[in-house]
Design a protein around this motif. Sequence first.
Motif, PDB file in Angstrom:
ATOM      1  N   PHE A  55      41.823  42.020  40.768  1.00  0.00           N
ATOM      2  CA  PHE A  55      40.421  42.479  40.355  1.00  0.00           C
ATOM      3  C   PHE A  55      40.021  43.947  40.467  1.00  0.00           C
ATOM      4  O   PHE A  55      41.063  44.615  40.818  1.00  0.00           O
ATOM      5  N   ALA A  56      39.290  44.367  39.613  1.00  0.00           N
ATOM      6  CA  ALA A  56      38.879  45.844  39.392  1.00  0.00           C
ATOM      7  C   ALA A  56      38.477  46.496  40.682  1.00  0.00           C
ATOM      8  O   ALA A  56      37.690  46.006  41.372  1.00  0.00           O
ATOM      9  N   ASN A  63      43.389  46.468  40.910  1.00  0.00           N
ATOM     10  CA  ASN A  63      44.025  47.166  42.083  1.00  0.00           C
ATOM     11  C   ASN A  63      43.389  46.392  43.424  1.00  0.00           C
ATOM     12  O   ASN A  63      43.734  46.798  44.591  1.00  0.00           O
ATOM     13  N   ARG A  64      42.544  45.281  43.280  1.00  0.00           N
ATOM     14  CA  ARG A  64      42.162  44.567  44.341  1.00  0.00           C
ATOM     15  C   ARG A  64      42.523  43.304  44.363  1.00  0.00           C
ATOM     16  O   ARG A  64      42.623  42.740  43.496  1.00  0.00           O
ATOM     17  N   GLY A  70      36.418  39.499  47.933  1.00  0.00           N
ATOM     18  CA  GLY A  70      35.481  38.550  48.255  1.00  0.00           C
ATOM     19  C   GLY A  70      35.388  37.442  47.470  1.00  0.00           C
ATOM     20  O   GLY A  70      34.340  36.792  47.604  1.00  0.00           O
ATOM     21  N   GLY A  71      36.319  37.042  46.752  1.00  0.00           N
ATOM     22  CA  GLY A  71      36.405  36.070  45.798  1.00  0.00           C
ATOM     23  C   GLY A  71      36.597  34.697  46.390  1.00  0.00           C
ATOM     24  O   GLY A  71      37.232  34.538  47.687  1.00  0.00           O
ATOM     25  N   GLU A  72      36.284  33.679  45.592  1.00  0.00           N
ATOM     26  CA  GLU A  72      36.723  32.179  46.244  1.00  0.00           C
ATOM     27  C   GLU A  72      37.859  31.677  45.096  1.00  0.00           C
ATOM     28  O   GLU A  72      38.106  32.283  44.163  1.00  0.00           O
ATOM     29  N   ALA A  73      38.185  30.668  45.520  1.00  0.00           N
ATOM     30  CA  ALA A  73      39.587  30.002  44.769  1.00  0.00           C
ATOM     31  C   ALA A  73      38.973  28.395  44.571  1.00  0.00           C
ATOM     32  O   ALA A  73      38.635  27.669  45.464  1.00  0.00           O
TER      33      ALA A  73
END
Length: 147
Positions: A55-56, A63-64, A70-73
Amino acid sequence: MRALIQRVSEAAVTVDGETVGAVGPGLLVLVCAMQGDGEGEAGRLARKVANLRIFADAAGRMNRSLRDAGGEALVVSQFTLAAETRGNRPGFSAAAAPQDGQRLYAHFAEALRAHGVPVATGRFGAAMRVALVNDGPVTIWLDTAQR
């Protein structure tokens, strides 16, 4: 275990017209247990998915991690990731038996939750429709047998 992960803006899975799982920004994780896999492989795969830096950051570089962002799956079982394609008709004998696959699928989802990731799931063994908006696109193949 094998997984194909896609960075998404949103994703949802439906069974018989009913939405059974949906997420906003994060990852769609298509996952398959292979013969010989156990809880150790499921745990390692969950740790890798939670920590993979795709993730940007503020500079726009990947680099994140999913946790950092704070993402979901959305975790969806997909035994076809075990396909052997030597001929024109794929074989799936390398996939774990259904009862083992279901157990490891559930263990993977729980291990991912234990890493602090909100997880939605599909329905194991069901005919599912998966909709997604791929972000990037970013699509990555992971296999615990390839360390």
